[in-house]
Design a protein around this motif. Structure first.
Motif, PDB file in Angstrom:
ATOM      1  N   VAL A  52       0.998  -1.021  -0.135  1.00 24.55           N
ATOM      2  CA  VAL A  52      -0.054   0.108  -0.146  1.00 24.55           C
ATOM      3  C   VAL A  52       1.052   1.084  -0.285  1.00 24.55           C
ATOM      4  O   VAL A  52       1.664   1.465   0.639  1.00 24.55           O
ATOM      5  CB  VAL A  52      -1.194  -0.232   1.745  1.00 24.55           C
ATOM      6  CG1 VAL A  52      -1.810   1.207   1.286  1.00 24.55           C
ATOM      7  CG2 VAL A  52      -1.388  -1.358   1.297  1.00 24.55           C
ATOM      8  N   GLY A  53       0.200   2.102  -0.605  1.00 20.66           N
ATOM      9  CA  GLY A  53       1.162   3.356  -0.588  1.00 20.66           C
ATOM     10  C   GLY A  53       0.471   4.498  -1.816  1.00 20.66           C
ATOM     11  O   GLY A  53      -0.834   4.296  -2.531  1.00 20.66           O
ATOM     12  N   PRO A  54       1.100   5.442  -2.123  1.00 17.60           N
ATOM     13  CA  PRO A  54       0.281   6.486  -3.150  1.00 17.60           C
ATOM     14  C   PRO A  54       0.476   6.210  -4.287  1.00 17.60           C
ATOM     15  O   PRO A  54       1.045   5.768  -4.517  1.00 17.60           O
ATOM     16  CB  PRO A  54       1.124   8.165  -2.636  1.00 17.60           C
ATOM     17  CG  PRO A  54       1.681   7.658  -1.158  1.00 17.60           C
ATOM     18  CD  PRO A  54       2.338   6.595  -1.349  1.00 17.60           C
ATOM     19  N   PRO A  55      -0.633   6.123  -5.033  1.00 13.57           N
ATOM     20  CA  PRO A  55      -0.776   5.782  -6.147  1.00 13.57           C
ATOM     21  C   PRO A  55       0.223   6.733  -7.260  1.00 13.57           C
ATOM     22  O   PRO A  55       0.892   5.823  -8.106  1.00 13.57           O
ATOM     23  CB  PRO A  55      -1.900   6.710  -6.913  1.00 13.57           C
ATOM     24  CG  PRO A  55      -3.267   6.684  -6.236  1.00 13.57           C
ATOM     25  CD  PRO A  55      -2.531   6.937  -4.694  1.00 13.57           C
ATOM     26  N   SER A  56       0.741   7.850  -7.294  1.00 21.83           N
ATOM     27  CA  SER A  56       2.228   8.121  -7.839  1.00 21.83           C
ATOM     28  C   SER A  56       3.231   7.923  -7.626  1.00 21.83           C
ATOM     29  O   SER A  56       3.918   7.535  -7.804  1.00 21.83           O
ATOM     30  CB  SER A  56       1.748   9.642  -7.182  1.00 21.83           C
ATOM     31  OG  SER A  56       2.312   9.806  -6.238  1.00 21.83           O
ATOM     32  N   GLY A  77     -14.544  10.521   4.393  1.00 24.34           N
ATOM     33  CA  GLY A  77     -12.747  11.228   3.809  1.00 24.34           C
ATOM     34  C   GLY A  77     -11.702  10.248   3.926  1.00 24.34           C
ATOM     35  O   GLY A  77     -10.703  10.811   3.084  1.00 24.34           O
ATOM     36  N   ALA A  78     -11.628   8.788   4.752  1.00 25.32           N
ATOM     37  CA  ALA A  78     -10.488   8.392   4.525  1.00 25.32           C
ATOM     38  C   ALA A  78     -11.016   7.094   3.968  1.00 25.32           C
ATOM     39  O   ALA A  78      -9.694   6.040   3.975  1.00 25.32           O
ATOM     40  CB  ALA A  78     -10.420   8.249   6.153  1.00 25.32           C
ATOM     41  N   PHE A  79     -11.222   7.250   2.602  1.00 25.76           N
ATOM     42  CA  PHE A  79     -11.644   5.614   1.611  1.00 25.76           C
ATOM     43  C   PHE A  79     -10.444   5.869   0.838  1.00 25.76           C
ATOM     44  O   PHE A  79      -9.382   7.020   0.782  1.00 25.76           O
ATOM     45  CB  PHE A  79     -12.250   6.472   0.808  1.00 25.76           C
ATOM     46  CG  PHE A  79     -12.989   5.044  -0.156  1.00 25.76           C
ATOM     47  CD1 PHE A  79     -14.138   4.401   0.022  1.00 25.76           C
ATOM     48  CD2 PHE A  79     -11.902   4.579  -0.828  1.00 25.76           C
ATOM     49  CE1 PHE A  79     -14.630   3.135   0.189  1.00 25.76           C
ATOM     50  CE2 PHE A  79     -12.756   2.887  -2.309  1.00 25.76           C
ATOM     51  CZ  PHE A  79     -14.351   2.941  -1.258  1.00 25.76           C
ATOM     52  N   PRO A  80      -9.369   4.368   0.905  1.00 18.98           N
ATOM     53  CA  PRO A  80      -8.378   4.040   0.920  1.00 18.98           C
ATOM     54  C   PRO A  80      -7.955   4.086  -0.765  1.00 18.98           C
ATOM     55  O   PRO A  80      -8.376   3.271  -1.146  1.00 18.98           O
ATOM     56  CB  PRO A  80      -7.864   2.790   1.134  1.00 18.98           C
ATOM     57  CG  PRO A  80      -8.696   2.488   2.309  1.00 18.98           C
ATOM     58  CD  PRO A  80      -9.782   3.943   2.232  1.00 18.98           C
ATOM     59  N   ALA A  81      -6.607   4.536  -0.682  1.00 22.72           N
ATOM     60  CA  ALA A  81      -6.667   4.777  -2.777  1.00 22.72           C
ATOM     61  C   ALA A  81      -5.528   3.888  -3.222  1.00 22.72           C
ATOM     62  O   ALA A  81      -4.316   4.718  -3.003  1.00 22.72           O
ATOM     63  CB  ALA A  81      -6.394   6.641  -2.560  1.00 22.72           C
ATOM     64  N   VAL A  82      -6.026   2.606  -3.280  1.00 19.24           N
ATOM     65  CA  VAL A  82      -4.911   2.008  -3.344  1.00 19.24           C
ATOM     66  C   VAL A  82      -4.821   1.847  -5.458  1.00 19.24           C
ATOM     67  O   VAL A  82      -5.909   1.313  -5.271  1.00 19.24           O
ATOM     68  CB  VAL A  82      -5.007   0.720  -2.425  1.00 19.24           C
ATOM     69  CG1 VAL A  82      -3.440  -0.270  -2.512  1.00 19.24           C
ATOM     70  CG2 VAL A  82      -4.974   0.733  -1.124  1.00 19.24           C
ATOM     71  N   LEU A  83      -4.099   2.025  -5.406  1.00 20.22           N
ATOM     72  CA  LEU A  83      -3.932   2.285  -7.263  1.00 20.22           C
ATOM     73  C   LEU A  83      -3.922   1.171  -7.728  1.00 20.22           C
ATOM     74  O   LEU A  83      -4.933   0.558  -8.314  1.00 20.22           O
ATOM     75  CB  LEU A  83      -2.580   2.476  -7.662  1.00 20.22           C
ATOM     76  CG  LEU A  83      -2.727   3.349  -9.640  1.00 20.22           C
ATOM     77  CD1 LEU A  83      -3.418   4.103  -9.617  1.00 20.22           C
ATOM     78  CD2 LEU A  83      -1.423   3.232  -9.624  1.00 20.22           C
ATOM     79  N   ASP A  84      -2.915  -0.937  -7.194  1.00 12.57           N
ATOM     80  CA  ASP A  84      -3.421  -1.662  -7.961  1.00 12.57           C
ATOM     81  C   ASP A  84      -4.294  -2.386  -7.313  1.00 12.57           C
ATOM     82  O   ASP A  84      -5.462  -3.001  -8.504  1.00 12.57           O
ATOM     83  CB  ASP A  84      -2.010  -2.002  -7.886  1.00 12.57           C
ATOM     84  CG  ASP A  84      -2.056  -3.041  -6.411  1.00 12.57           C
ATOM     85  OD1 ASP A  84      -2.365  -1.268  -5.163  1.00 12.57           O
ATOM     86  OD2 ASP A  84      -1.883  -3.828  -6.172  1.00 12.57           O
ATOM     87  N   TYR A  85      -5.100  -2.191  -6.185  1.00 10.11           N
ATOM     88  CA  TYR A  85      -5.858  -3.302  -5.939  1.00 10.11           C
ATOM     89  C   TYR A  85      -7.326  -2.858  -6.224  1.00 10.11           C
ATOM     90  O   TYR A  85      -7.893  -3.605  -6.838  1.00 10.11           O
ATOM     91  CB  TYR A  85      -5.556  -3.070  -3.734  1.00 10.11           C
ATOM     92  CG  TYR A  85      -6.378  -4.087  -3.307  1.00 10.11           C
ATOM     93  CD1 TYR A  85      -6.985  -5.438  -3.770  1.00 10.11           C
ATOM     94  CD2 TYR A  85      -7.960  -3.796  -2.874  1.00 10.11           C
ATOM     95  CE1 TYR A  85      -7.992  -6.816  -3.398  1.00 10.11           C
ATOM     96  CE2 TYR A  85      -8.975  -4.455  -2.690  1.00 10.11           C
ATOM     97  CZ  TYR A  85      -8.811  -6.135  -2.830  1.00 10.11           C
ATOM     98  OH  TYR A  85      -9.741  -6.998  -1.831  1.00 10.11           O
ATOM     99  N   ASN A  86      -7.519  -1.218  -5.859  1.00  7.69           N
ATOM    100  CA  ASN A  86      -8.984  -0.777  -6.191  1.00  7.69           C
ATOM    101  C   ASN A  86      -9.210  -0.437  -7.334  1.00  7.69           C
ATOM    102  O   ASN A  86      -9.847  -1.333  -7.686  1.00  7.69           O
ATOM    103  CB  ASN A  86      -9.054   0.608  -5.698  1.00  7.69           C
ATOM    104  CG  ASN A  86      -8.862   1.150  -4.363  1.00  7.69           C
ATOM    105  OD1 ASN A  86      -7.838  -0.009  -3.276  1.00  7.69           O
ATOM    106  ND2 ASN A  86      -8.808   2.005  -3.258  1.00  7.69           N
ATOM    107  N   THR A  87      -8.657  -0.549  -8.255  1.00 11.19           N
ATOM    108  CA  THR A  87      -8.541   0.271 -10.155  1.00 11.19           C
ATOM    109  C   THR A  87      -8.778  -2.099 -10.590  1.00 11.19           C
ATOM    110  O   THR A  87      -9.275  -1.797 -11.798  1.00 11.19           O
ATOM    111  CB  THR A  87      -7.719   0.188 -10.253  1.00 11.19           C
ATOM    112  OG1 THR A  87      -6.311  -0.267 -10.349  1.00 11.19           O
ATOM    113  CG2 THR A  87      -7.666   1.979  -9.934  1.00 11.19           C
ATOM    114  N   SER A  88      -8.348  -2.607  -9.498  1.00  7.26           N
ATOM    115  CA  SER A  88      -8.458  -4.250 -10.482  1.00  7.26           C
ATOM    116  C   SER A  88      -9.376  -4.411 -10.085  1.00  7.26           C
ATOM    117  O   SER A  88     -10.454  -5.212 -10.601  1.00  7.26           O
ATOM    118  CB  SER A  88      -7.017  -5.021  -9.843  1.00  7.26           C
ATOM    119  OG  SER A  88      -7.578  -5.392  -8.089  1.00  7.26           O
TER     120      SER A  88
END
Length: 254
Positions: A97-101, A164-175
Motif C-alpha cells: 500500500v502506497g500513494p498511487p503516484s 473522507g478516509a477512503f483508501p486510494a490503493v492504485l493496483d488493488y482498487n482499480t483491479s
C-alpha cells in the motif's frame, strides 16, 4: 454425470482464507467442491482436511495467471464431473500500500494478472462446463474498494473507514473496479442463458492480503459468496453486494 448427481463448484484460491471458507460452506451444502490452488502440497492438505470433515472436496492444480494451467483444470473437471454448476473467482492479490503516484507500473500489472486477466481466463475456460448446468452461477469476489461511486464520495457504507478516509490503493482498487466491470459484461452476455453473474465484497476479513487486520473471520466473509453461488433462478445478476450481516447482503454502488 446424471441429472441427480451432486452439484459441483470450483473455488479459486481455495487453500486458505476466504476461499477455503467458501469451499467449506459449499461442501456443507452438499456440493462437490473443486479446490483450485497453485501449490499442490497446500491444496492437497486442504483437501484432506475438508474430507476429514466429511465434505466432497477435490484439489485441482490451478494458477489463474497461467492459461495452460487453467485449461488443464477445465479438462480435469470435465473428465471428473462433466459439468460445473458454480464458479467462485476468489483468487486475488494486492501489492504494498502506497500513494498511487509512487506505485510502480509493474506492481499494478502484477495485480491485474491475477485479479482481472486471471478471472477472464478462468471464466472463459469454464463456460462450456457451466453451460451444461441447469442453473449455473458465477461469483466474483470483489471489494468495496472497487466501487467508483463510493471512492469518489470518499464514503464507506460498511463503516470500516471514516468519512473522507477512503483508501486510494492504485493496483488493488482499480483491479477490483475492473473486476466489477467484468461482472456486468459477462452478466449481460449470459443472462439470456440463465447464468447469473454477481460481484460480492466479503467485508473487512482478516486475511493475508491485509495482514490479518480485518474484523471479520473468513467464515463470515464466505457467507455471501456461497449464498450467491447457490441462489435460486430468480436471484440477482449484474449486481454488487457487501457483507453487512443482513440475510441478502447490502447492495453496493458500482
Amino acid at each position: 454425470m446424471t441429472t441427480n448427481s451432486p452439484r459441483t463448484a470450483l473455488v479459486t484460491g481455495a487453500n486458505k482464507g476466504i476461499g477455503r471458507a467458501i469451499a467449506s460452506r459449499l461442501g456443507e451444502q452438499g456440493l462437490c467442491v473443486y479446490l483450485g490452488a497453485r501449490d499442490e502440497s497446500r491444496g492437497r492438505q486442504t483437501e484432506r482436511e475438508l474430507r476429514a470433515d466429511g465434505l466432497d472436496a477435490r484439489f485441482v492444480q490451478l494458477d489463474v495467471t497461467d492459461e495452460s494451467s487453467v485449461a488443464r483444470a477445465a479438462k480435469h473437471i470435465e473428465a471428473d464431473a462433466g459439468r460445473l454448476d458454480s464458479l467462485v473467482n476468489n483468487a486475488g492479490i494486492g501489492g504494498p500500500v502506497g500513494p498511487p503516484s509512487r506505485t510502480a507500473v509493474g506492481e499494478v500489472r502484477r495485480t491485474y494478472e491475477t485479479n482481472v486477466f486471471g478471472v477472464i481466463a478462468v471464466i472463459n475456460a469454464m463456460l462450456p462446463l457451466l453451460r451444461r448446468s441447469a442453473a449455473a452461477r458465477i461469483v466474483n469476489v470483489s471489494s468495496l474498494l472497487g466501487s467508483l461511486t463510493h471512492a469518489a464520495a470518499q464514503e464507506d457504507p460498511s463503516g470500516v473507514f471514516p468519512a473522507g478516509a477512503f483508501p486510494a490503493v492504485l493496483d488493488y482498487n482499480t483491479s477490483k473496479a475492473a473486476l466489477n466491470a467484468l461482472t456486468v459484461t459477462y452478466a449481460n452476455e449470459l443472462r439470456a442463458e440463465g447464468i447469473l453473474v454477481n460481484s460480492v465484497s466479503p467485508g473487512f476479513v482478516a486475511t493475508d492480503i491485509n495482514g490479518h487486520r480485518g474484523h471479520l473471520t473468513p467464515e463470515q466473509g464466505a457467507r455471501l459468496p456461497a449464498l450467491l453461488a447457490t441462489c435460486c433462478d430468480d436471484g440477482p445478476t449484474a449486481s454488487f453486494f457487501g457483507e453487512d450481516g443482513s440475510p441478502a447482503g447490502q447492495p453496493l454502488a458500482w
